[in-house]
Write a protein that holds these residues in place. Structure first.
Motif, PDB file in Angstrom:
ATOM      1  N   ASN A  54      20.549  -0.481 -34.299  1.00  0.00           N
ATOM      2  CA  ASN A  54      21.500  -1.574 -34.070  1.00  0.00           C
ATOM      3  C   ASN A  54      20.910  -2.908 -34.533  1.00  0.00           C
ATOM      4  O   ASN A  54      21.589  -3.714 -35.183  1.00  0.00           O
ATOM      5  CB  ASN A  54      21.831  -1.688 -32.577  1.00  0.00           C
ATOM      6  N   SER A  78      30.831  -3.162 -37.473  1.00  0.00           N
ATOM      7  CA  SER A  78      30.315  -1.898 -36.946  1.00  0.00           C
ATOM      8  C   SER A  78      30.596  -0.774 -37.944  1.00  0.00           C
ATOM      9  O   SER A  78      29.738   0.033 -38.263  1.00  0.00           O
ATOM     10  CB  SER A  78      30.975  -1.606 -35.600  1.00  0.00           C
ATOM     11  N   LEU A 110      25.365   2.408 -27.850  1.00  0.00           N
ATOM     12  CA  LEU A 110      24.840   1.832 -26.596  1.00  0.00           C
ATOM     13  C   LEU A 110      25.253   2.662 -25.372  1.00  0.00           C
ATOM     14  O   LEU A 110      24.559   2.657 -24.361  1.00  0.00           O
ATOM     15  CB  LEU A 110      25.277   0.373 -26.447  1.00  0.00           C
ATOM     16  N   THR A 136      29.434   3.978 -34.768  1.00  0.00           N
ATOM     17  CA  THR A 136      30.464   4.836 -34.163  1.00  0.00           C
ATOM     18  C   THR A 136      31.028   4.189 -32.899  1.00  0.00           C
ATOM     19  O   THR A 136      32.003   4.672 -32.341  1.00  0.00           O
ATOM     20  CB  THR A 136      29.862   6.194 -33.750  1.00  0.00           C
ATOM     21  N   GLY A 137      30.369   3.132 -32.418  1.00  0.00           N
ATOM     22  CA  GLY A 137      30.798   2.505 -31.160  1.00  0.00           C
ATOM     23  C   GLY A 137      30.292   3.269 -29.948  1.00  0.00           C
ATOM     24  O   GLY A 137      30.672   2.969 -28.814  1.00  0.00           O
ATOM     25  N   ARG A 168      21.103  -3.103 -38.165  1.00  0.00           N
ATOM     26  CA  ARG A 168      22.480  -3.193 -38.678  1.00  0.00           C
ATOM     27  C   ARG A 168      23.137  -4.542 -38.382  1.00  0.00           C
ATOM     28  O   ARG A 168      24.027  -4.975 -39.094  1.00  0.00           O
ATOM     29  CB  ARG A 168      23.321  -2.056 -38.090  1.00  0.00           C
ATOM     30  N   TYR A 169      22.703  -5.192 -37.286  1.00  0.00           N
ATOM     31  CA  TYR A 169      23.337  -6.470 -36.945  1.00  0.00           C
ATOM     32  C   TYR A 169      22.449  -7.683 -37.280  1.00  0.00           C
ATOM     33  O   TYR A 169      22.637  -8.753 -36.734  1.00  0.00           O
ATOM     34  CB  TYR A 169      23.761  -6.474 -35.471  1.00  0.00           C
TER      35      TYR A 169
HETATM   36  P1  ADP Z   1      28.158   0.473 -32.914  1.00  0.00           P
HETATM   37  O1  ADP Z   1      28.090   1.842 -33.413  1.00  0.00           O
HETATM   38  O2  ADP Z   1      29.463  -0.186 -33.156  1.00  0.00           O
HETATM   39  O3  ADP Z   1      26.990  -0.341 -33.285  1.00  0.00           O
HETATM   40  P2  ADP Z   1      27.051   0.414 -30.256  1.00  0.00           P
HETATM   41  O4  ADP Z   1      27.519   1.074 -29.025  1.00  0.00           O
HETATM   42  O5  ADP Z   1      25.706   0.738 -30.747  1.00  0.00           O
HETATM   43  O6  ADP Z   1      28.169   0.668 -31.325  1.00  0.00           O
HETATM   44  O7  ADP Z   1      27.123  -1.155 -30.003  1.00  0.00           O
HETATM   45  C1  ADP Z   1      28.279  -1.701 -29.474  1.00  0.00           C
HETATM   46  C2  ADP Z   1      28.511  -3.094 -30.020  1.00  0.00           C
HETATM   47  O8  ADP Z   1      27.476  -3.954 -29.537  1.00  0.00           O
HETATM   48  C3  ADP Z   1      28.419  -3.177 -31.518  1.00  0.00           C
HETATM   49  O9  ADP Z   1      29.652  -2.880 -32.112  1.00  0.00           O
HETATM   50  C4  ADP Z   1      28.006  -4.598 -31.750  1.00  0.00           C
HETATM   51  O10 ADP Z   1      29.134  -5.419 -31.738  1.00  0.00           O
HETATM   52  C5  ADP Z   1      27.179  -4.922 -30.510  1.00  0.00           C
HETATM   53  N1  ADP Z   1      25.707  -4.850 -30.788  1.00  0.00           N
HETATM   54  C6  ADP Z   1      24.897  -3.839 -30.510  1.00  0.00           C
HETATM   55  N2  ADP Z   1      23.622  -4.132 -30.855  1.00  0.00           N
HETATM   56  C7  ADP Z   1      23.649  -5.383 -31.366  1.00  0.00           C
HETATM   57  C8  ADP Z   1      22.656  -6.262 -31.897  1.00  0.00           C
HETATM   58  N3  ADP Z   1      21.383  -5.932 -31.950  1.00  0.00           N
HETATM   59  N4  ADP Z   1      23.065  -7.474 -32.322  1.00  0.00           N
HETATM   60  C9  ADP Z   1      24.363  -7.839 -32.239  1.00  0.00           C
HETATM   61  N5  ADP Z   1      25.348  -7.054 -31.755  1.00  0.00           N
HETATM   62  C10 ADP Z   1      25.004  -5.842 -31.319  1.00  0.00           C
END
Ligand code: ADP
Length: 437
Positions: A329, A382, A392, A388-389, A332-333
């Motif tokens: 994550n 995402s 987390l 995949t959402g 990716r972010y």
């Molecule tokens: P995804 O597969 O969409 O990343 P996650 O369940 O891993 O789903 O994360 C849920 C949401 O939390 C993400 O869609 C993103 O918006 C936010 N998120 C998670 N990790 C980060 C991060 N390190 N920085 C910013 N936003 C994050």
């Protein structure tokens, strides 16, 4: 009674014999006087005991039975025995009644007895809590005066109680299942059950099915669209390859969703990991660091800062899944040029794995909902990055199974910090490992 009769007859006979003897010895007048006096004495004896009996009978049942003499001794003894048996019986009855009341009060279901005008006769503790009423203050009041929600009043007025009523109360989102059942003497039983949790689970289940269907339908629609195009149109090989690549991408997306769903379902359905598998955190983190670097492909600077000395007890695949999701994550972010730090530190008191990034960050209002399935702050981003959402949600479950918690701090535009905190009982000193160079 027959014994009183016999004894009295014997006494009268004795008096007659003695009176006759006295008459023979001293003359008839003395004989008759003796007999009469004897009869008066006997009468007084009976009157005195009758009086004692009357006085005793007019008092409470617990009053001690008087002592009697002669024929009355047996009568009073019988009464005493009977009184003792009755006292023991009523004590036992009172005890059973108290126990039944206690059981009624302690029932997890709300129970109230209502008369034919819906006035409260009695109610238990759960009923008080469910409807916010007081057993003592509200007895005698119609339930519809105390529970004024229109759907409840309508349900009562309709008098059609075959189906229970689902009642959303105003207190803490409490949801009740309410039903009336006929009871003795045209009274009614009002039964209430707290179904808040069940309703919440049902809503979650419905949302989940809707979300999964939606998540899978989107790539499937794209895939079907491309398949039609490839089948219907004559495409040059380069175009066909492009389409096939796009189709492969959509298929991979569906596969990732299904893999994550299966991971979640395994986490939910298997027993908690035992405390006897030692996870070599050092090598696990090196692996995750490598994977994060591969995912980043040089776009971000990724560092690993792992204090040696402590390992975890648990299931390696689950811990790897949690740590890996946090690291991926962060990559990716975080826009190109940013930084991601993986930090591990432990002590006898517990251990922490932190992932810090200088990425897009998250607005405060989203943070409490991030671990919900399919919750995303930015759906487009995402998806673009292969999310995949569910990442987390997997992290939260995997950590909870190790009694660990997830803390999230973030500043939009600056970056985020995700910390997995493990309790002392999951942390052990690392084994000394011989490095093969
Ligand atoms: P995804 O597969 O969409 O990343 P996650 O369940 O891993 O789903 O994360 C849920 C949401 O939390 C993400 O869609 C993103 O918006 C936010 N998120 C998670 N990790 C980060 C991060 N390190 N920085 C910013 N936003 C994050």
């Amino acid at each position: 009674m027959s014994s009183i009769l016999i004894r009295t007859a014997v006494v009268v006979l004795l008096l007659a014999v003695l009176g006759f003897g006295t008459g023979l010895a001293f003359g008839a007048i003395w004989g008759w006087s003796f007999f009469s006096l004897g009869l008066v004495g006997l009468l007084l004896h009976h009157v005195r005991h009758l009086n004692l009996l009357r006085r005793w009978a007019s008092r409470s049942l617990t009053e001690a039975v008087p002592e009697g003499s002669g024929a009355w001794e047996e009568v009073f003894t019988l009464l005493y025995r009977r009184q003792r048996a009755e006292t023991a019986r009523s004590r036992q009855l009172a005890h059973s009644l108290a126990r039944s009341r206690q059981a009624g009060r302690a029932l997890p279901y709300g129970v109230a007895i209502l008369d034919d005008e819906y006035r409260i006769v009695w109610c238990n503790d759960s009923c008080e809590a469910h409807f916010g009423i007081g057993a003592e203050a509200d007895v005698g009041h119609p339930i519809t005066n105390l529970v004024r929600q229109p759907e409840f009043v309508k349900y009562v007025a309709a008098g059609e109680f075959a189906k229970p009523l689902q009642l959303k109360t105003t207190r803490d989102g409490l949801v009740l299942s309410v039903q009336f059942v006929p009871y003795v003497d045209s009274q009614l039983l009002l039964l209430s059950r707290d179904i808040t949790q069940a309703t919440r689970l049902e809503t979650m289940r419905r949302d989940f099915v809707a979300n999964v269907s939606h998540e899978l339908r989107t790539p499937l629609t794209v895939l079907v669209g491309f398949l039609e195009t490839v089948r219907e149109l004559k495409l040059d090989p380069e175009r066909s390859r492009d389409y096939l690549n796009l189709m492969a991408e959509q298929s991979r997306r569906m596969q990732r969703i299904i893999d994550d769903l299966l991971t979640l379902s395994t986490l939910e359905s298997t027993p908690e990991p035992p405390h006897d598998e030692q996870v070599d955190v050092g090598s696990l983190l090196s692996r995750i660091h490598g994977e994060a670097q591969a995912l980043s492909a040089g776009r971000q600077r990724i560092t690993l800062d792992a204090e040696p000395g402590f390992d975890l007890l648990g299931t390696e695949s689950e811990i790897a899944s949690a740590f890996g999701n946090l690291a991926s994550n962060a990559v990716r972010y975080t826009p190109p040029g940013g930084e991601v730090r993986l930090i591990w530190c432990g002590s006898q008191k517990g251990a922490e794995f932190t992932v810090e990034d200088t990425g897009v960050g998250i607005e405060a209002e989203h943070i409490p909902r991030l671990t919900e399935r399919f919750y995303r702050v930015d759906r487009g981003r995402s998806r673009e990055t292969g999310g995949t959402g569910l990442g987390l949600a997997i992290v939260k479950h995997a950590l909870a199974r190790h009694q660990a918690t997830l803390e999230i701090e973030s500043t939009p535009g600056t970056g985020s910090r995700f910390t997995a905190k493990f309790p002392a009982r999951r942390v052990v000193p690392a084994r000394v490992r011989t490095e093969t160079l």
